[in-house]
Scaffold this motif. Structure first.
Motif, PDB file in Angstrom:
ATOM      1  N   ARG A   9       9.011   0.942  -0.559  1.00 27.53           N
ATOM      2  CA  ARG A   9      10.388   1.209  -0.987  1.00 27.53           C
ATOM      3  C   ARG A   9      10.947   2.404  -0.226  1.00 27.53           C
ATOM      4  O   ARG A   9      10.197   3.096   0.475  1.00 27.53           O
ATOM      5  CB  ARG A   9      10.411   1.467  -2.495  1.00 27.53           C
ATOM      6  CG  ARG A   9      10.025   0.242  -3.328  1.00 27.53           C
ATOM      7  CD  ARG A   9      10.105   0.526  -4.820  1.00 27.53           C
ATOM      8  NE  ARG A   9       9.991  -0.688  -5.623  1.00 27.53           N
ATOM      9  CZ  ARG A   9       8.855  -1.245  -5.991  1.00 27.53           C
ATOM     10  NH1 ARG A   9       7.695  -0.683  -5.654  1.00 27.53           N
ATOM     11  NH2 ARG A   9       8.855  -2.360  -6.714  1.00 27.53           N
ATOM     12  N   PRO A  10      12.251   2.677  -0.339  1.00 21.53           N
ATOM     13  CA  PRO A  10      12.825   3.826   0.373  1.00 21.53           C
ATOM     14  C   PRO A  10      12.051   5.108   0.099  1.00 21.53           C
ATOM     15  O   PRO A  10      11.710   5.415  -1.048  1.00 21.53           O
ATOM     16  CB  PRO A  10      14.250   3.891  -0.185  1.00 21.53           C
ATOM     17  CG  PRO A  10      14.581   2.462  -0.489  1.00 21.53           C
ATOM     18  CD  PRO A  10      13.298   1.882  -1.031  1.00 21.53           C
ATOM     19  N   GLY A  11      11.746   5.825   1.160  1.00 18.29           N
ATOM     20  CA  GLY A  11      10.941   7.036   1.074  1.00 18.29           C
ATOM     21  C   GLY A  11       9.494   6.797   1.431  1.00 18.29           C
ATOM     22  O   GLY A  11       8.771   7.729   1.784  1.00 18.29           O
ATOM     23  N   ASP A  12       9.036   5.541   1.318  1.00 20.93           N
ATOM     24  CA  ASP A  12       7.669   5.213   1.688  1.00 20.93           C
ATOM     25  C   ASP A  12       7.568   5.015   3.202  1.00 20.93           C
ATOM     26  O   ASP A  12       8.489   4.490   3.833  1.00 20.93           O
ATOM     27  CB  ASP A  12       7.213   3.923   1.005  1.00 20.93           C
ATOM     28  CG  ASP A  12       7.142   4.036  -0.504  1.00 20.93           C
ATOM     29  OD1 ASP A  12       7.002   5.180  -0.992  1.00 20.93           O
ATOM     30  OD2 ASP A  12       7.227   3.000  -1.181  1.00 20.93           O
ATOM     31  N   VAL A  13       6.438   5.401   3.754  1.00 25.16           N
ATOM     32  CA  VAL A  13       6.116   5.119   5.150  1.00 25.16           C
ATOM     33  C   VAL A  13       4.776   4.408   5.167  1.00 25.16           C
ATOM     34  O   VAL A  13       3.794   4.901   4.609  1.00 25.16           O
ATOM     35  CB  VAL A  13       6.055   6.397   6.002  1.00 25.16           C
ATOM     36  CG1 VAL A  13       5.708   6.056   7.449  1.00 25.16           C
ATOM     37  CG2 VAL A  13       7.379   7.149   5.939  1.00 25.16           C
ATOM     38  N   GLN A  14       4.751   3.245   5.771  1.00 25.00           N
ATOM     39  CA  GLN A  14       3.543   2.448   5.894  1.00 25.00           C
ATOM     40  C   GLN A  14       3.109   2.423   7.354  1.00 25.00           C
ATOM     41  O   GLN A  14       3.938   2.202   8.241  1.00 25.00           O
ATOM     42  CB  GLN A  14       3.809   1.021   5.425  1.00 25.00           C
ATOM     43  CG  GLN A  14       2.659   0.056   5.643  1.00 25.00           C
ATOM     44  CD  GLN A  14       3.153  -1.299   6.117  1.00 25.00           C
ATOM     45  OE1 GLN A  14       3.690  -1.439   7.199  1.00 25.00           O
ATOM     46  NE2 GLN A  14       2.988  -2.305   5.281  1.00 25.00           N
ATOM     47  N   LEU A  15       1.830   2.689   7.602  1.00 28.03           N
ATOM     48  CA  LEU A  15       1.301   2.657   8.963  1.00 28.03           C
ATOM     49  C   LEU A  15       0.064   1.770   8.992  1.00 28.03           C
ATOM     50  O   LEU A  15      -0.930   2.050   8.320  1.00 28.03           O
ATOM     51  CB  LEU A  15       0.956   4.069   9.440  1.00 28.03           C
ATOM     52  CG  LEU A  15       0.284   4.196  10.816  1.00 28.03           C
ATOM     53  CD1 LEU A  15       1.160   3.595  11.917  1.00 28.03           C
ATOM     54  CD2 LEU A  15      -0.015   5.664  11.126  1.00 28.03           C
ATOM     55  N   MET A  16       0.136   0.702   9.777  1.00 33.87           N
ATOM     56  CA  MET A  16      -0.984  -0.197   9.946  1.00 33.87           C
ATOM     57  C   MET A  16      -1.492  -0.078  11.376  1.00 33.87           C
ATOM     58  O   MET A  16      -0.736  -0.331  12.325  1.00 33.87           O
ATOM     59  CB  MET A  16      -0.580  -1.643   9.654  1.00 33.87           C
ATOM     60  CG  MET A  16      -1.748  -2.617   9.684  1.00 33.87           C
ATOM     61  SD  MET A  16      -1.238  -4.337   9.345  1.00 33.87           S
ATOM     62  CE  MET A  16      -0.467  -4.758  10.917  1.00 33.87           C
ATOM     63  N   SER A  17      -2.744   0.331  11.534  1.00 37.77           N
ATOM     64  CA  SER A  17      -3.382   0.399  12.842  1.00 37.77           C
ATOM     65  C   SER A  17      -4.122  -0.914  13.042  1.00 37.77           C
ATOM     66  O   SER A  17      -5.152  -1.166  12.407  1.00 37.77           O
ATOM     67  CB  SER A  17      -4.354   1.580  12.900  1.00 37.77           C
ATOM     68  OG  SER A  17      -3.675   2.803  12.689  1.00 37.77           O
ATOM     69  N   ALA A  18      -3.603  -1.766  13.937  1.00 44.10           N
ATOM     70  CA  ALA A  18      -4.145  -3.115  14.072  1.00 44.10           C
ATOM     71  C   ALA A  18      -5.538  -3.116  14.699  1.00 44.10           C
ATOM     72  O   ALA A  18      -6.366  -3.966  14.378  1.00 44.10           O
ATOM     73  CB  ALA A  18      -3.190  -3.981  14.888  1.00 44.10           C
ATOM     74  N   GLY A  19      -5.786  -2.171  15.624  1.00 50.14           N
ATOM     75  CA  GLY A  19      -7.111  -2.036  16.211  1.00 50.14           C
ATOM     76  C   GLY A  19      -7.652  -3.339  16.762  1.00 50.14           C
ATOM     77  O   GLY A  19      -6.979  -4.067  17.493  1.00 50.14           O
ATOM     78  N   SER A  20      -8.895  -3.697  16.384  1.00 53.15           N
ATOM     79  CA  SER A  20      -9.575  -4.872  16.919  1.00 53.15           C
ATOM     80  C   SER A  20      -8.980  -6.185  16.430  1.00 53.15           C
ATOM     81  O   SER A  20      -9.335  -7.249  16.942  1.00 53.15           O
ATOM     82  CB  SER A  20     -11.058  -4.812  16.559  1.00 53.15           C
ATOM     83  OG  SER A  20     -11.226  -4.760  15.153  1.00 53.15           O
ATOM     84  N   GLY A  21      -8.083  -6.113  15.454  1.00 50.13           N
ATOM     85  CA  GLY A  21      -7.390  -7.308  15.013  1.00 50.13           C
ATOM     86  C   GLY A  21      -7.178  -7.369  13.521  1.00 50.13           C
ATOM     87  O   GLY A  21      -8.092  -7.118  12.738  1.00 50.13           O
ATOM     88  N   VAL A  22      -5.971  -7.705  13.114  1.00 50.84           N
ATOM     89  CA  VAL A  22      -5.625  -7.853  11.705  1.00 50.84           C
ATOM     90  C   VAL A  22      -4.438  -8.801  11.631  1.00 50.84           C
ATOM     91  O   VAL A  22      -3.640  -8.903  12.573  1.00 50.84           O
ATOM     92  CB  VAL A  22      -5.288  -6.484  11.068  1.00 50.84           C
ATOM     93  CG1 VAL A  22      -4.020  -5.894  11.660  1.00 50.84           C
ATOM     94  CG2 VAL A  22      -5.170  -6.592   9.557  1.00 50.84           C
ATOM     95  N   ALA A  23      -4.329  -9.508  10.534  1.00 55.39           N
ATOM     96  CA  ALA A  23      -3.162 -10.339  10.277  1.00 55.39           C
ATOM     97  C   ALA A  23      -2.474  -9.833   9.015  1.00 55.39           C
ATOM     98  O   ALA A  23      -3.133  -9.357   8.086  1.00 55.39           O
ATOM     99  CB  ALA A  23      -3.568 -11.808  10.113  1.00 55.39           C
TER     100      ALA A  23
END
Length: 241
Positions: free
Chosen positions: A86-100
Motif C-alpha cells: 500500500r502507499p508508503g510501502d516499498v517492496q524489493l524482490m531480488s530475483a537472483g538465480s530465478g523466481v516467479a
C-alpha cells in the motif's frame, strides 16, 4: 547538469486493464536513446484496473522494487511470499538465480497506481530474496528519506548494487538538499505533483538524468512526491533480458 525528459516523451502501453508509461525502453517500446541510465534500467508508471494484474511470470538477475502511489498491490511469488503493498510501502524482490511472481490489483472496485523499477545487480546467480518496509509520510515530508541502499543504512532495504534510492514529499515552503559524492550520477523521477530542482521546474512523470552536480536542492513543491537515485557514473546501460 540536468538532462530532462518530459512526461509526454515516455513510451506508452495501453492494454485496456493496464495503462503504462515507460521512462526507459521496455517490452514493445524501444528507443535507443532511452535504454536505462547507469544501473537503473526500468521505471514503469502503471495503473491497473480493479481485479486485474500480471499473472505469474519469471525473472532472474534483477533487483525489482515496487512503490505504490494509490490503491493496493497484491504480490505472490515462488519463494512463498504473499503480501499486499500500500502507499508508503516499498517492496524489493531480488530475483537472483530465478523466481516467479504475480502482481494483481488487490481491490475489486478501485484502481491501483504504482511504479515498478528495475536495477541491474552487481552479482549474478545469487539466492532470491524478498524485502518489504513501510516508510511513513511524516518521514518523507520535506525530506529525502533513504529507502534502498547497498548496506541497509538507516533501516533501508538492501539492494545488490552500488545504488541508493531516496523518497521525498514536498509542498509549499518545504525544502531538502541532497549532497552527491564526487563522480556520481543521479536520476530524478517526479511521481506526482511538481517541484523545483536546482531552479528547474519538474512535473508529474518528468525525469532527469543528473551528471556533474555536487548537490540537488528540492523546493517549491506542489503536492510533489519524488524518487531520487544515486548511481554509479556508468554510461553503459543495457536492455534487461
Amino acid at each position: 547538469m540536468l538532462d530532462i525528459r518530459k512526461a509526454d516523451q515516455r513510451g506508452r502501453g495501453e492494454h485496456g486493464w493496464l495503462s503504462s508509461r515507460h521512462s526507459f525502453s521496455f517490452a514493445q517500446y524501444f528507443d535507443p536513446q532511452q535504454v536505462g541510465f547507469s544501473d537503473l534500467l526500468v521505471i514503469n508508471d502503471d495503473r491497473v484496473a480493479p481485479g486485474r494484474g500480471f499473472g505469474k511470470h519469471p525473472h532472474r538477475d534483477m533487483e525489482i522494487f515496487s512503490y505504490v502511489l494509490e490503491g493496493a498491490l497484491e504480490h505472490a511469488d515462488t519463494m512463498g511470499t504473499g503480501s499486499v503493498i500500500r502507499p508508503g510501502d516499498v517492496q524489493l524482490m531480488s530475483a537472483g538465480s530465478g523466481v516467479a511472481h504475480s502482481e494483481y490489483n488487490h481491490s475489486k472496485s478501485e484502481p491501483v497506481h504504482f511504479m515498478q523499477i528495475w536495477i541491474a545487480p552487481s552479482t549474478k546467480g545469487a539466492e532470491p530474496r524478498y524485502q518489504q518496509k513501510h516508510f511513513s509520510a511524516e518521514d518523507k515530508r520535506g525530506n529525502l528519506r533513504l529507502i534502498i541502499s547497498p548496506d541497509g543504512a538507516n533501516d533501508s532495504l538492501e539492494v545488490r548494487q552500488d545504488a541508493r534510492v531516496y523518497a521525498g514529499l514536498f509542498d509549499g515552503v518545504e525544502t531538502a538538499r541532497l549532497e552527491l559524492p564526487a563522480d556520481r550520477f543521479a536520476y530524478i523521477h517526479v511521481a506526482r505533483g511538481s517541484v523545483t530542482v536546482n531552479g528547474t521546474r519538474l512535473t508529474a512523470g518528468d525525469g532527469a538524468r543528473v551528471r556533474h552536480e555536487t548537490a540537488l536542492t528540492f523546493a517549491h513543491g506542489d503536492n510533489a512526491e519524488v524518487l531520487v537515485f544515486d548511481l554509479r557514473p556508468n554510461e553503459e546501460s543495457g536492455l534487461w533480458s
